[in-house]
Design an enzyme around this catalytic site. Structure first.
Site, PDB file in Angstrom:
ATOM      1  N   CYS A 224      -1.654  -2.498  15.001  1.00 24.65           N
ATOM      2  CA  CYS A 224      -1.387  -2.270  13.579  1.00 24.65           C
ATOM      3  C   CYS A 224      -1.768  -3.485  12.742  1.00 24.65           C
ATOM      4  O   CYS A 224      -1.448  -4.626  13.100  1.00 24.65           O
ATOM      5  CB  CYS A 224       0.094  -1.956  13.414  1.00 24.65           C
ATOM      6  SG  CYS A 224       0.669  -2.042  11.714  1.00 24.65           S
TER       7      CYS A 224
ATOM      8  N   GLY B 242       5.680  -1.793   7.077  1.00 28.93           N
ATOM      9  CA  GLY B 242       7.060  -2.205   7.331  1.00 28.93           C
ATOM     10  C   GLY B 242       7.829  -1.231   8.194  1.00 28.93           C
ATOM     11  O   GLY B 242       7.398  -0.104   8.452  1.00 28.93           O
ATOM     12  N   GLU B 243       8.960  -1.708   8.679  1.00 34.01           N
ATOM     13  CA  GLU B 243       9.901  -0.886   9.448  1.00 34.01           C
ATOM     14  C   GLU B 243      11.049  -0.538   8.498  1.00 34.01           C
ATOM     15  O   GLU B 243      11.855  -1.412   8.144  1.00 34.01           O
ATOM     16  CB  GLU B 243      10.394  -1.676  10.678  1.00 34.01           C
ATOM     17  CG  GLU B 243      11.679  -1.180  11.305  1.00 34.01           C
ATOM     18  CD  GLU B 243      11.672   0.297  11.673  1.00 34.01           C
ATOM     19  OE1 GLU B 243      10.707   0.766  12.295  1.00 34.01           O
ATOM     20  OE2 GLU B 243      12.648   0.992  11.300  1.00 34.01           O
TER      21      GLU B 243
ATOM     22  N   GLU C 282       0.818  -1.224   0.000  1.00 39.22           N
ATOM     23  CA  GLU C 282       0.000   0.000   0.000  1.00 39.22           C
ATOM     24  C   GLU C 282       0.852   1.274   0.000  1.00 39.22           C
ATOM     25  O   GLU C 282       1.917   1.313   0.620  1.00 39.22           O
ATOM     26  CB  GLU C 282      -0.869   0.037   1.258  1.00 39.22           C
ATOM     27  CG  GLU C 282      -1.806  -1.138   1.371  1.00 39.22           C
ATOM     28  CD  GLU C 282      -2.535  -1.162   2.706  1.00 39.22           C
ATOM     29  OE1 GLU C 282      -3.287  -2.099   2.925  1.00 39.22           O
ATOM     30  OE2 GLU C 282      -2.325  -0.238   3.519  1.00 39.22           O
TER      31      GLU C 282
ATOM     32  N   CYS D 127       2.951   8.560   1.217  1.00 38.38           N
ATOM     33  CA  CYS D 127       3.409   7.663   2.272  1.00 38.38           C
ATOM     34  C   CYS D 127       3.697   6.319   1.609  1.00 38.38           C
ATOM     35  O   CYS D 127       2.807   5.736   0.982  1.00 38.38           O
ATOM     36  CB  CYS D 127       2.315   7.540   3.325  1.00 38.38           C
ATOM     37  SG  CYS D 127       2.681   6.320   4.595  1.00 38.38           S
TER      38      CYS D 127
ATOM     39  N   CYS E 103      -2.071   1.630   8.319  1.00 36.93           N
ATOM     40  CA  CYS E 103      -1.253   0.894   7.351  1.00 36.93           C
ATOM     41  C   CYS E 103      -1.537  -0.601   7.397  1.00 36.93           C
ATOM     42  O   CYS E 103      -1.720  -1.195   8.433  1.00 36.93           O
ATOM     43  CB  CYS E 103       0.216   1.189   7.534  1.00 36.93           C
ATOM     44  SG  CYS E 103       0.947   0.448   8.970  1.00 36.93           S
TER      45      CYS E 103
ATOM     46  N   CYS F 283       3.654  -4.315  16.452  1.00 34.13           N
ATOM     47  CA  CYS F 283       2.802  -3.363  17.188  1.00 34.13           C
ATOM     48  C   CYS F 283       1.362  -3.895  17.211  1.00 34.13           C
ATOM     49  O   CYS F 283       0.766  -4.121  16.145  1.00 34.13           O
ATOM     50  CB  CYS F 283       2.843  -1.983  16.528  1.00 34.13           C
ATOM     51  SG  CYS F 283       4.530  -1.396  16.256  1.00 34.13           S
TER      52      CYS F 283
ATOM     53  N   CYS G  54       5.532  -6.840   8.308  1.00 36.11           N
ATOM     54  CA  CYS G  54       6.423  -6.167   9.263  1.00 36.11           C
ATOM     55  C   CYS G  54       6.622  -7.094  10.454  1.00 36.11           C
ATOM     56  O   CYS G  54       5.722  -7.847  10.815  1.00 36.11           O
ATOM     57  CB  CYS G  54       5.800  -4.852   9.728  1.00 36.11           C
ATOM     58  SG  CYS G  54       6.876  -3.896  10.816  1.00 36.11           S
TER      59      CYS G  54
ATOM     60  N   ASN H 204      -6.553   4.979  14.266  1.00 39.59           N
ATOM     61  CA  ASN H 204      -7.611   4.438  13.400  1.00 39.59           C
ATOM     62  C   ASN H 204      -7.913   3.023  13.874  1.00 39.59           C
ATOM     63  O   ASN H 204      -7.046   2.149  13.746  1.00 39.59           O
ATOM     64  CB  ASN H 204      -7.114   4.326  11.944  1.00 39.59           C
ATOM     65  CG  ASN H 204      -7.250   5.620  11.179  1.00 39.59           C
ATOM     66  OD1 ASN H 204      -7.803   6.598  11.662  1.00 39.59           O
ATOM     67  ND2 ASN H 204      -6.715   5.631   9.969  1.00 39.59           N
TER      68      ASN H 204
ATOM     69  N   HIS I 144       5.472   6.236  21.031  1.00 39.30           N
ATOM     70  CA  HIS I 144       4.158   5.781  21.540  1.00 39.30           C
ATOM     71  C   HIS I 144       4.059   5.711  23.056  1.00 39.30           C
ATOM     72  O   HIS I 144       2.973   5.773  23.604  1.00 39.30           O
ATOM     73  CB  HIS I 144       3.736   4.455  20.917  1.00 39.30           C
ATOM     74  CG  HIS I 144       3.694   4.489  19.429  1.00 39.30           C
ATOM     75  ND1 HIS I 144       3.250   5.579  18.719  1.00 39.30           N
ATOM     76  CD2 HIS I 144       4.081   3.572  18.495  1.00 39.30           C
ATOM     77  CE1 HIS I 144       3.339   5.338  17.423  1.00 39.30           C
ATOM     78  NE2 HIS I 144       3.848   4.143  17.259  1.00 39.30           N
TER      79      HIS I 144
HETATM   80  S1  SF4 Z   1       4.106  -1.275  10.136  1.00 37.42           S
HETATM   81 FE1  SF4 Z   1       4.687   0.279  11.651  1.00 37.42          FE
HETATM   82  S2  SF4 Z   1       3.024   0.276  13.191  1.00 37.42           S
HETATM   83 FE2  SF4 Z   1       2.860  -1.614  11.946  1.00 37.42          FE
HETATM   84  S3  SF4 Z   1       3.972  -3.213  13.108  1.00 37.42           S
HETATM   85 FE3  SF4 Z   1       5.405  -2.309  11.622  1.00 37.42          FE
HETATM   86  S4  SF4 Z   1       6.408  -0.648  12.738  1.00 37.42           S
HETATM   87 FE4  SF4 Z   1       4.588  -1.200  13.931  1.00 37.42          FE
END
Ligand code: SF4
Length: 349
Positions: free
Chosen positions: A119, A162-163, A91, A105, A339, A116, A112, A295, A219
């Protein structure tokens, strides 16, 4: 054999030499693609037809295909679900702020592993890193769409799926192409890399690109809570992260404080203790704190967004302590702009 991407500039240079093309002709094609955001077919019309034909047959010209787009009816964002040549979905989001600024973005991984719990992308786990070509292509897909609306992309934020620093080499390659005057030619300060905090990679990034902005997804400044909200943060010590943050803040120029992202979760990280911990954590750091409305995501019904009054109160606490604080308007609530939500639902569907 896998075809090289059009964004593989080494392969492109070999093509130029093999065809005996003067450097300026290829430069003009790159300018048309990266800065005028012309469709590939139009950009290639700057080549002799025979050369364009060879390029078309030997290179992977568009590594991402638009699978779907979703326009928000409550704000100005537009989400792109893109399909890789291997059929995976990722995305990107076009953000049209009310100020007129247009940003994109982009994602840096499919899935990922930061984990988190609030997410959608975390639910996928990590499938693979995106290549630099796939990262740059996201910018171009969205830039072309913006161009059709008479808009020009101003900012690129690496804040999608993703990170980014978990895909450090490809991220740095993509940034170099986006900054290169022969590529997209973005000023470095218009690029923002968001990270959950990988200290050594933060330092390497800022050493190589001191003007690229960095955003730390903190956070919570309470170590126990942060390790729940960002499970991956347990890999690095609290002190190591703070030292890296100080280093980044010092390397940024005076106009660009380091950004601290703080998602606002009702009853979780929006209390007086949380505000006080954050104020203490940011002592001595020139920071811009960005409070992000949450969200809601379907898999985590127990997480709820802090209400408006609580967000304003929290921002007031930080401002009174002298911390520059903004509340980000959460974009695309109606198009699952948190995301990973769309890619996840389309995979399931
Ligand atoms: S995409 Fe961002 S918010 Fe989602 S798990 Fe990975 S680091 Fe965390």
């Amino acid at each position: 054999m896998k075809q090289p991407s059009l964004h593989d500039w080494v392969a492109l240079e070999q093509f130029r030499r093999s065809r005996g093309l003067e450097p300026d002709r290829l430069r003009r094609v790159k300018f048309a693609i990266y800065q005028l955001h012309e469709p590939i077919g139009v950009a290639l019309s700057r080549l002799r037809p025979a050369d364009a034909q060879v390029l078309l047959s030997e290179f992977d010209l568009e590594p991402l295909e638009v699978a779907a787009t979703y326009d928000s009816t409550v704000d100005w964002s537009k989400k792109f679900v893109l399909r890789t040549s291997g059929g995976e979905l990722l995305e990107s989001v076009l953000l049209r702020a009310s100020t007129g600024r247009t940003s994109v973005c982009v994602s840096t991984q499919i899935g990922c592993r930061a984990g988190c719990p609030f997410c959608a992308t975390a639910r996928m786990g990590l499938h693979r890193n995106l290549s630099a070509a796939e990262i740059v292509e996201q910018v171009l897909v969205v830039a072309r769409a913006a161009r059709c609306e008479g808009r020009r992309l101003r900012n690129v934020v690496f804040m999608g799926m993703g990170e980014p620093l978990d895909n450090e080499d490809e991220l740095q390659r993509a940034i170099a192409m986006l900054l290169d005057a022969q590529g997209a030619g973005f000023p470095a300060r218009r690029l923002t890399v968001s990270t959950v905090g990988i200290p050594a990679a933060m330092i390497r990034l800022i050493d190589r690109f001191p003007e690229v902005r960095m955003a730390l997804s903190l956070h919570s400044a309470r170590p126990d809570l942060r390790s729940r909200l960002v499970p991956w943060s347990r890999k690095h010590s609290w002190d190591e992260l703070q030292a890296a943050l100080h280093y980044v803040a010092q390397r940024h120029d005076s106009a660009a404080p380091v950004m601290i992202e703080h998602i606002m979760l009702a009853g979780v990280n929006d209390g007086a203790d949380d505000a006080q911990a954050l104020i203490e954590y940011l002592q001595g750091i020139r920071a811009h704190t960005n409070l992000i409305p949450f969200n809601p995501v379907p898999h985590a019904a127990n997480w709820q967004p802090s209400d408006r009054a609580r967000r304003d109160w929290f921002a007031g606490q930080l401002r009174r302590a002298g911390i520059f604080t903004t509340i980000r308007y959460s974009m695309g609530v109606d198009i699952q702009a948190a995301c990973g939500q769309l890619a996840l639902s389309q995979r399931a569907g």
